[in-house]
Design a protein around this motif. Structure first.
Motif, PDB file in Angstrom:
ATOM      1  N   ARG A   1       0.040 -14.010  -9.668  1.00  0.00           N
ATOM      2  CA  ARG A   1       1.070 -13.397  -8.831  1.00  0.00           C
ATOM      3  C   ARG A   1       2.417 -14.103  -8.931  1.00  0.00           C
ATOM      4  O   ARG A   1       3.394 -13.681  -8.323  1.00  0.00           O
ATOM      5  CB  ARG A   1       0.600 -13.346  -7.373  1.00  0.00           C
TER       6      ARG A   1
ATOM      7  N   TYR B   1      14.408  -2.839  -9.185  1.00  0.00           N
ATOM      8  CA  TYR B   1      13.189  -3.639  -9.356  1.00  0.00           C
ATOM      9  C   TYR B   1      13.142  -4.615  -8.197  1.00  0.00           C
ATOM     10  O   TYR B   1      14.076  -5.404  -8.004  1.00  0.00           O
ATOM     11  CB  TYR B   1      13.267  -4.352 -10.704  1.00  0.00           C
ATOM     12  N   TYR B   2      12.085  -4.532  -7.387  1.00  0.00           N
ATOM     13  CA  TYR B   2      12.038  -5.454  -6.253  1.00  0.00           C
ATOM     14  C   TYR B   2      10.630  -5.640  -5.718  1.00  0.00           C
ATOM     15  O   TYR B   2       9.729  -4.857  -5.971  1.00  0.00           O
ATOM     16  CB  TYR B   2      12.986  -5.016  -5.138  1.00  0.00           C
ATOM     17  N   ASP B   3      10.507  -6.727  -4.973  1.00  0.00           N
ATOM     18  CA  ASP B   3       9.268  -7.055  -4.264  1.00  0.00           C
ATOM     19  C   ASP B   3       9.627  -7.144  -2.793  1.00  0.00           C
ATOM     20  O   ASP B   3      10.593  -7.821  -2.414  1.00  0.00           O
ATOM     21  CB  ASP B   3       8.713  -8.393  -4.770  1.00  0.00           C
TER      22      ASP B   3
ATOM     23  N   SER C   1       4.040 -12.202  -5.841  1.00  0.00           N
ATOM     24  CA  SER C   1       4.363 -10.779  -5.807  1.00  0.00           C
ATOM     25  C   SER C   1       3.187 -10.020  -5.213  1.00  0.00           C
ATOM     26  O   SER C   1       2.066 -10.530  -5.156  1.00  0.00           O
ATOM     27  CB  SER C   1       4.646 -10.266  -7.225  1.00  0.00           C
ATOM     28  N   LYS C   2       3.436  -8.783  -4.782  1.00  0.00           N
ATOM     29  CA  LYS C   2       2.326  -7.943  -4.362  1.00  0.00           C
ATOM     30  C   LYS C   2       1.546  -7.449  -5.581  1.00  0.00           C
ATOM     31  O   LYS C   2       0.336  -7.263  -5.512  1.00  0.00           O
ATOM     32  CB  LYS C   2       2.809  -6.751  -3.542  1.00  0.00           C
TER      33      LYS C   2
ATOM     34  N   SER D   1       5.037  -4.234  -1.190  1.00  0.00           N
ATOM     35  CA  SER D   1       4.834  -3.675  -2.524  1.00  0.00           C
ATOM     36  C   SER D   1       5.834  -4.233  -3.529  1.00  0.00           C
ATOM     37  O   SER D   1       6.885  -4.747  -3.170  1.00  0.00           O
ATOM     38  CB  SER D   1       4.932  -2.147  -2.497  1.00  0.00           C
ATOM     39  N   THR D   2       5.475  -4.114  -4.796  1.00  0.00           N
ATOM     40  CA  THR D   2       6.347  -4.415  -5.926  1.00  0.00           C
ATOM     41  C   THR D   2       6.693  -3.089  -6.584  1.00  0.00           C
ATOM     42  O   THR D   2       5.805  -2.267  -6.825  1.00  0.00           O
ATOM     43  CB  THR D   2       5.634  -5.334  -6.940  1.00  0.00           C
TER      44      THR D   2
ATOM     45  N   TRP E   1       8.559 -11.066 -13.857  1.00  0.00           N
ATOM     46  CA  TRP E   1       8.423 -11.834 -12.612  1.00  0.00           C
ATOM     47  C   TRP E   1       7.948 -13.228 -12.996  1.00  0.00           C
ATOM     48  O   TRP E   1       6.905 -13.379 -13.617  1.00  0.00           O
ATOM     49  CB  TRP E   1       7.425 -11.160 -11.681  1.00  0.00           C
TER      50      TRP E   1
ATOM     51  N   LYS F   1      15.021  -8.918  -5.446  1.00  0.00           N
ATOM     52  CA  LYS F   1      15.553  -7.569  -5.671  1.00  0.00           C
ATOM     53  C   LYS F   1      16.647  -7.598  -6.731  1.00  0.00           C
ATOM     54  O   LYS F   1      17.579  -8.388  -6.653  1.00  0.00           O
ATOM     55  CB  LYS F   1      16.124  -7.010  -4.374  1.00  0.00           C
TER      56      LYS F   1
ATOM     57  N   ASN G   1       4.446   0.830  -9.451  1.00  0.00           N
ATOM     58  CA  ASN G   1       4.428   0.460  -8.048  1.00  0.00           C
ATOM     59  C   ASN G   1       3.068  -0.157  -7.733  1.00  0.00           C
ATOM     60  O   ASN G   1       2.038   0.321  -8.199  1.00  0.00           O
ATOM     61  CB  ASN G   1       4.665   1.702  -7.179  1.00  0.00           C
TER      62      ASN G   1
END
Length: 203
Positions: free
Chosen positions: A44, A87-89, A152-153, A74-75, A117, A97, A66
């Motif tokens: 992660r 693109y973000y978490d 990250s998710k 969520s990512t 990531w 982000k 996603n």
């Protein structure tokens, strides 16, 4: 490891030059088409997602990838409704982000998009990266770096991972083509580690 998400589909020209995508998936947003998998635990803090995409519609929110448990955790990798690459978490708040200043409004173009990531990286600006057609994006409307070591998710055990849809938001069906979508667990790769574009078949 590598997890190819490609399925036989329509053949489409990747560039105006010499390269053809031999296999692609066509996503029609009106058909609510997407692919998903419930993932086991992975790294992660470090991963790379690469895909070729060709948009069918613009000015609508469309997800390439996603992963998460709900809308607050969520990512996401998507084209926003203003045609920026986003693109973000998000885990009850933004952990990282990148929203490009650049707009992606050419439905005739194939884009090679790479999202990295690498939250363990000591350099804050290298913890999230976006590449488009072999070039790292550096001009962002929003640029928020994750904390060092931020999980990250994506890759969380038991999370649903979707291609072409926001599973957690039940929204954002992709419209267009996707090809050679690859997820690399535990690796922070540059765009040059994937494929090629152009007549000279190089980045």
């Amino acid at each position: 490891g590598l997890m190819p998400l490609i399925l036989p589909g329509n053949v489409a020209s990747a560039t105006a030059g010499a390269f053809e995508v031999a296999n692609s998936c066509r996503f029609e947003d009106g058909d609510s088409a997407y692919m998903s998998k419930t993932q086991g635990a992975g790294d992660r803090e470090k991963w790379t997602y690469s895909c070729w995409v060709k948009r069918g519609n613009i000015t609508s929110m469309q997800y390439m990838m996603n992963a998460g448990g709900d809308a607050s955790n969520s990512t996401k990798l998507r084209f926003g409704d203003t045609d920026r690459l986003e693109y973000y978490d998000y885990q009850g708040g933004t952990t990282g982000k990148l929203y490009t200043n650049r707009l992606f409004r050419d439905p005739g173009a194939w884009y090679h998009i790479v999202a990295v990531w690498d939250s363990a990286n000591a350099t804050a600006g290298d913890r999230m990266k976006l590449y488009v057609n072999g070039v790292e994006e550096t001009s962002f409307q929003t640029d928020t770096n994750p904390d060092q070591g931020q999980d990250s998710k994506l890759n969380e055990d038991g999370m649903t991972h979707a291609v072409g849809y926001s599973y957690v938001d039940t929204d954002g069906y992709f419209d267009g083509y996707m090809a050679e979508c690859v997820f690399c667990d535990g690796q922070a790769y540059a765009a040059s580690d994937f494929g090629y574009v152009g007549v000279d078949r190089s980045w």
